[in-house]
Design a protein around this motif. Structure first.
Motif, PDB file in Angstrom:
ATOM      1  N   VAL A  16     -15.650  -1.715   3.443  1.00 57.35           N
ATOM      2  CA  VAL A  16     -14.365  -1.127   3.418  1.00 57.35           C
ATOM      3  C   VAL A  16     -14.345   0.046   4.180  1.00 57.35           C
ATOM      4  O   VAL A  16     -13.591   0.462   4.996  1.00 57.35           O
ATOM      5  N   ALA A  17     -15.642   0.860   4.334  1.00 59.06           N
ATOM      6  CA  ALA A  17     -15.486   2.117   4.986  1.00 59.06           C
ATOM      7  C   ALA A  17     -15.421   1.819   6.323  1.00 59.06           C
ATOM      8  O   ALA A  17     -14.852   2.594   7.293  1.00 59.06           O
ATOM      9  N   GLN A  18     -16.273   0.626   6.887  1.00 57.70           N
ATOM     10  CA  GLN A  18     -16.182  -0.043   8.183  1.00 57.70           C
ATOM     11  C   GLN A  18     -14.762  -0.414   8.681  1.00 57.70           C
ATOM     12  O   GLN A  18     -14.300   0.242   9.752  1.00 57.70           O
ATOM     13  N   PHE A  19     -14.193  -0.948   7.746  1.00 59.35           N
ATOM     14  CA  PHE A  19     -12.739  -1.245   8.150  1.00 59.35           C
ATOM     15  C   PHE A  19     -11.796  -0.290   8.083  1.00 59.35           C
ATOM     16  O   PHE A  19     -10.807  -0.155   8.913  1.00 59.35           O
ATOM     17  N   ARG A  20     -12.008   0.922   7.415  1.00 63.62           N
ATOM     18  CA  ARG A  20     -11.293   1.896   7.364  1.00 63.62           C
ATOM     19  C   ARG A  20     -11.236   2.765   8.674  1.00 63.62           C
ATOM     20  O   ARG A  20     -10.423   2.949   9.513  1.00 63.62           O
ATOM     21  N   GLN A  21     -12.399   2.695   9.288  1.00 64.31           N
ATOM     22  CA  GLN A  21     -12.474   3.092  10.661  1.00 64.31           C
ATOM     23  C   GLN A  21     -11.998   2.605  11.719  1.00 64.31           C
ATOM     24  O   GLN A  21     -11.241   2.816  12.669  1.00 64.31           O
ATOM     25  N   GLN A  22     -11.863   0.860  11.535  1.00 60.44           N
ATOM     26  CA  GLN A  22     -11.638  -0.035  12.500  1.00 60.44           C
ATOM     27  C   GLN A  22      -9.918   0.107  12.267  1.00 60.44           C
ATOM     28  O   GLN A  22      -9.216   0.114  13.537  1.00 60.44           O
ATOM     29  N   VAL A  23      -9.463   0.246  11.330  1.00 62.46           N
ATOM     30  CA  VAL A  23      -7.860   0.439  11.153  1.00 62.46           C
ATOM     31  C   VAL A  23      -7.444   1.757  11.866  1.00 62.46           C
ATOM     32  O   VAL A  23      -6.593   1.741  12.660  1.00 62.46           O
ATOM     33  N   GLU A  24      -8.172   2.878  11.693  1.00 58.55           N
ATOM     34  CA  GLU A  24      -7.924   4.009  12.287  1.00 58.55           C
ATOM     35  C   GLU A  24      -7.795   3.774  13.748  1.00 58.55           C
ATOM     36  O   GLU A  24      -6.845   4.347  14.263  1.00 58.55           O
ATOM     37  N   ARG A  25      -8.761   3.232  14.119  1.00 59.18           N
ATOM     38  CA  ARG A  25      -9.217   3.103  15.761  1.00 59.18           C
ATOM     39  C   ARG A  25      -8.106   1.924  16.330  1.00 59.18           C
ATOM     40  O   ARG A  25      -7.693   2.406  17.677  1.00 59.18           O
ATOM     41  N   ARG A  26      -7.579   1.183  15.462  1.00 59.70           N
ATOM     42  CA  ARG A  26      -6.573   0.148  16.089  1.00 59.70           C
ATOM     43  C   ARG A  26      -5.425   1.099  16.164  1.00 59.70           C
ATOM     44  O   ARG A  26      -4.477   1.094  16.889  1.00 59.70           O
ATOM     45  N   ILE A  27      -4.890   2.059  15.221  1.00 58.23           N
ATOM     46  CA  ILE A  27      -3.768   2.601  14.896  1.00 58.23           C
ATOM     47  C   ILE A  27      -3.779   3.704  16.188  1.00 58.23           C
ATOM     48  O   ILE A  27      -2.685   3.888  16.913  1.00 58.23           O
ATOM     49  N   ASP A  28      -4.875   4.495  16.437  1.00 50.65           N
ATOM     50  CA  ASP A  28      -4.906   5.360  17.694  1.00 50.65           C
ATOM     51  C   ASP A  28      -4.923   4.978  18.844  1.00 50.65           C
ATOM     52  O   ASP A  28      -5.194   5.507  19.907  1.00 50.65           O
ATOM     53  N   GLY A  29      -4.958   3.412  19.077  1.00 49.13           N
ATOM     54  CA  GLY A  29      -4.886   2.823  20.445  1.00 49.13           C
ATOM     55  C   GLY A  29      -6.499   2.719  20.831  1.00 49.13           C
ATOM     56  O   GLY A  29      -6.559   1.812  21.956  1.00 49.13           O
ATOM     57  N   SER A  30      -7.312   2.911  20.158  1.00 49.58           N
ATOM     58  CA  SER A  30      -8.606   2.780  20.866  1.00 49.58           C
ATOM     59  C   SER A  30      -9.433   1.315  20.823  1.00 49.58           C
ATOM     60  O   SER A  30     -10.171   0.996  21.450  1.00 49.58           O
ATOM     61  N   LEU A  31      -8.502   0.341  19.816  1.00 49.01           N
ATOM     62  CA  LEU A  31      -8.995  -0.753  19.644  1.00 49.01           C
ATOM     63  C   LEU A  31      -7.826  -1.814  19.978  1.00 49.01           C
ATOM     64  O   LEU A  31      -6.688  -1.257  19.695  1.00 49.01           O
ATOM     65  N   PHE A  36      -9.269  -6.226  17.616  1.00 49.91           N
ATOM     66  CA  PHE A  36      -9.079  -5.849  16.184  1.00 49.91           C
ATOM     67  C   PHE A  36      -8.682  -6.996  15.401  1.00 49.91           C
ATOM     68  O   PHE A  36      -9.559  -7.159  13.853  1.00 49.91           O
ATOM     69  N   LYS A  37      -8.168  -8.263  15.788  1.00 47.48           N
ATOM     70  CA  LYS A  37      -7.905  -9.224  15.068  1.00 47.48           C
ATOM     71  C   LYS A  37      -9.042  -9.802  14.280  1.00 47.48           C
ATOM     72  O   LYS A  37      -9.022 -10.036  13.348  1.00 47.48           O
ATOM     73  N   PRO A  38     -10.328 -10.146  14.972  1.00 47.40           N
ATOM     74  CA  PRO A  38     -11.200 -10.841  14.175  1.00 47.40           C
ATOM     75  C   PRO A  38     -11.775  -9.978  13.128  1.00 47.40           C
ATOM     76  O   PRO A  38     -12.075 -10.597  11.997  1.00 47.40           O
ATOM     77  N   LEU A  39     -11.636  -8.520  13.289  1.00 47.46           N
ATOM     78  CA  LEU A  39     -12.355  -7.645  12.387  1.00 47.46           C
ATOM     79  C   LEU A  39     -11.240  -7.790  11.069  1.00 47.46           C
ATOM     80  O   LEU A  39     -11.765  -7.504  10.074  1.00 47.46           O
ATOM     81  N   ARG A  40      -9.940  -7.547  11.453  1.00 47.05           N
ATOM     82  CA  ARG A  40      -9.036  -7.686  10.250  1.00 47.05           C
ATOM     83  C   ARG A  40      -9.161  -8.983   9.421  1.00 47.05           C
ATOM     84  O   ARG A  40      -8.941  -9.138   8.391  1.00 47.05           O
ATOM     85  N   LEU A  41      -9.269 -10.104  10.341  1.00 42.24           N
ATOM     86  CA  LEU A  41      -9.362 -11.502   9.515  1.00 42.24           C
ATOM     87  C   LEU A  41     -10.577 -11.380   8.687  1.00 42.24           C
ATOM     88  O   LEU A  41     -10.595 -12.069   7.740  1.00 42.24           O
TER      89      LEU A  41
END
Ligand code: SF4
Lengths: 556, 100
Positions: A16-31, A36-41
């Motif tokens: 969950v902690a990893q995914f929280r960072q991934q979502v943040e990085r998707r929203i701020d445009g760095s991913l 991001f898609k394989p990570l969210r899936l």
């Protein structure tokens, strides 16, 4: 019930902690989305027609009241007050916002739940008989083995990038309620000649574009060989399965292209290599898990009150006739709570209904709940003396529909009301069939009849194994519904036969009505079910009912 | 090889944060009402506008061209899937039809 150990918990929290960072990085445009898609899936998050969708695993469909209450909380806090139970015994939330998903996953982790491996080419949520641990016909509770498989497959380094997704179903009973023959691996508990329990191992079943009934690769596998044998099957598939063509990548194609005998030889050879490495640790683990699945302390009480209430109350009696299944403990019943009120969306439950079910489980059901692949909720252990109260509470919350196994107990996938892959809608068709036959007051006269509806060829609605299957397609920009007949998802699994050309959305309900009327005409007695009549007479008379104009043309 | 004649299009996608359907307007905004979208009648322009949409990965996801037709009130969808995207699901009054 199985509770997560510290290792499980730490693993889920870390994800969950990893995914929280991934979502943040998707929203701020760095991913990017591609990154991001394989990570969210991997975390169960899909993007559908109108919103994101979060798919939460309910391993082998088993819940307790705390988990059910948390599912209700998620529905209210981050969704639109309801959840959708699926044919994979999962729950889907149809309206989460991207930024909220990590909080939802954290809330799930609070009760030992997650959305890991509900997507991707991995071993998915292991499904099981929804009457597991309660059914009178059961040899043994299959859930400890399902849990062992879950632990073994979760994050298994060798099996994170299989040629395609991989689904395992298990039943502890010879009567198959888990559709094991339509899974990549099906495990059905049987006894050998010496009376010892073991598994019939079925491989290469699946629905979708190329529907196939699984074949028996081992007719009796001793329980202690299960893990190495399953690992051998998956490991052979991992090497042999096709990665060049997505439509040919499932194990059913691998088995069909290589032949069952060749596949079996390879599996047996691999099994011989793997077996010695399983030194018994898995069996120790299993014994530990089994202790957590110990049956509840069943109570010994009179059922006189129940019988009296039944005799005096026709609505209650009708409900007990359709919604109860025989329990293995004397005085107990398995209660199937229908999520198919006439006109409602199959499989949907409001947060309030989820809480009511949690309360009932806690008060009257040894704190156990199950989700069935037929999109209903099960209270597996209710003493009959408590049934009048359970029924009254269910009724007060729109949960007492007496239709289990009947024509309105329809499986329907989300279809084009939600799913981005859909070619047509399925939910409105299910709603209309249910309300139509309810208005005709024919449901109980028709008797057992399984209608299953999918909104595309992927067949999440199991249409191929419906007695009447309906597949929604896009024909030149118009929704069109194709009918298959005679399908069966039990131990006598059969893929339904295509009846003929499809019907438009406004013609499909009359077509189903013609089929059902033909059946009522053709059955040799009220005891002969639709499927039995179909098996006796074949497609021809039903086809004639479906396409009367063509018949007339032929006759003229 | 004869090419099929170009039919009018809109650029559509899902919003990154909310996930719902959005359409590209003439002045480079994303609208939640297809009637405010830019109806593109020229193939080269369509490709160009799609590239512009794809270059905004921090705003939208999965941009594509969808057939649309002109009406008095603006562009309207042609295929039923696109029509559903302008409204929401048929089993509940959720999504755009509920003004969300
Ligand atoms: S069968 Fe098709 S439409 Fe239905 S849920 Fe599965 S992928 Fe979506």
């Amino acid at each position: 019930m199985y509770t997560y150990n510290e290792f499980d918990n730490a693993f889920v929290r870390e994800r969950v902690a990893q995914f929280r960072q991934q979502v943040e990085r998707r929203i701020d445009g760095s991913l990017t989305e591609d990154e991001f898609k394989p990570l969210r899936l991997m975390n169960g998050l899909y993007l559908q027609l109108h919103a994101y969708m979060l798919r939460v695993a309910i391993p082998y469909g088993t819940l307790d009241s705390a988990k059910m209450r948390q599912l209700a909380y998620l529905a209210e806090r981050w969704d639109k007050g309801y959840g959708h139970f699926t044919t994979r015994q999962n729950i889907q939330y149809n309206w989460p916002k991207l930024a909220d998903v990590p909080d939802m996953l954290d809330a799930l982790a609070d009760v030992g739940m997650h959305a890991i491996q509900t997507s991707g080419n991995t071993i998915r949520n292991v499904t099981a008989d929804h009457f597991a641990g309660a059914a009178a016909d059961e040899i043994a509770d299959p859930r400890p083995v399902a849990e062992l498989l879950r632990q073994w497959s979760t994050d298994h380094p060798e099996f994170q990038f299989l040629p395609r997704k991989f689904k395992i179903a298990i039943t502890g009973s010879p009567n198959d309620r888990a559709v094991t023959k339509a899974h990549d691996i099906g495990l059905r508990m049987v006894r050998n000649d010496a009376g010892e329990p073991g598994f019939e191992v079925i491989v290469g079943g699946g629905l979708g574009r190329t529907p196939m009934v699984g074949q028996i690769i081992r007719d009796f596998l001793p329980r202690e060989d299960l893990l190495p044998y399953v690992e051998a099957i998956v490991s052979v598939y991992n090497l042999l399965g096709r990665r060049d063509n997505k439509y040919k990548a499932r194990i059913k194609i691998t088995v069909a292209e290589n032949g069952l005998d060749t596949y079996r030889d390879l599996v047996e050879a691999r099994f011989a290599e793997l077996r010695p490495a399983f030194s018994g640790v898995d069996q120790e683990l299993l014994a530990g898990i089994e202790a957590e699945f110990a049956p509840p302390a069943f109570r010994d009480a009179s059922t006189d009150g129940y019988e009296a209430h039944r005799a005096a109350n026709p609505a209650f009696r009708a409900w007990t006739d359709t919604n109860l299944t025989e329990h293995r403990a004397p005085g107990y019943a398995i209660v199937s709570v229908s999520l198919k009120a006439h006109g409602a969306t199959p499989g949907d439950a409001s947060a309030e209904q989820m809480r009511v079910l949690a309360d009932l489980a806690e008060r009257f059901g040894h704190d156990e709940l199950r989700i069935s692949h037929e999109q209903n909720v099960i209270l597996p252990h209710v003493h009959k003396s408590d049934l009048p109260q359970v029924y009254a509470t269910l009724r007060a919350h729109g949960l007492a529909t007496a239709n289990i196994g009947l024509i309105s107990d329809i499986i329907a996938c989300p279809g084009m009301d939600y799913c981005a892959l859909a070619t047509a809608r399925s939910i409105p068709i299910a709603q209309e069939i249910a309300t139509h036959f309810d208005a005709l007051k024919l449901e109980h006269d028709i008797g057992p009849l399984k209608i299953k509806i999918s909104g595309c060829i992927n067949a999440c609605g199991h249409h191929h194994v419906g007695h009447i299957g309906i597949l929604g397609l896009d024909r030149a920009g118009v929704e069109n519904y194709q009918i298959t007949l005679g399908g069966d998802g039990t131990e006598t699994a059969t893929i339904g036969e295509r009846a003929g050309p499809g019907f438009s959305a406004d013609q499909i309900i009359p077509a189903v009505e013609r089929l059902v009327m033909a059946y009522l005409d053709l059955r040799d007695s009220a005891d002969e079910t639709f499927l039995q009549t179909y098996r006796r007479l074949g497609l021809t008379p039903f086809k004639a009912a479906l396409y009367p104009d063509q018949e007339k043309r032929h006759a003229a | 090889m004869t090419r099929r004649p170009f039919t009018p299009k809109v650029v559509t996608a899902n919003a990154l944060l909310e996930g719902d359907a959005v359409w590209l307007t003439e002045d480079d905004r994303w609208t939640r009402d297809i009637a405010d979208a830019e109806l593109i009648e020229d193939e080269a322009v369509a490709e160009d506008r799609l590239l512009f949409a794809i270059s905004q990965p921090d705003v939208v996801v999965g941009a594509y061209l969808a057939d649309a037709k002109p009406t008095d009130t603006g562009p309207a969808p042609i295929h039923f899937r696109e029509a559903f995207r302008t409204r929401g699901p048929s089993n509940y009054a959720h999504g755009k039809q509920a003004g969300e």
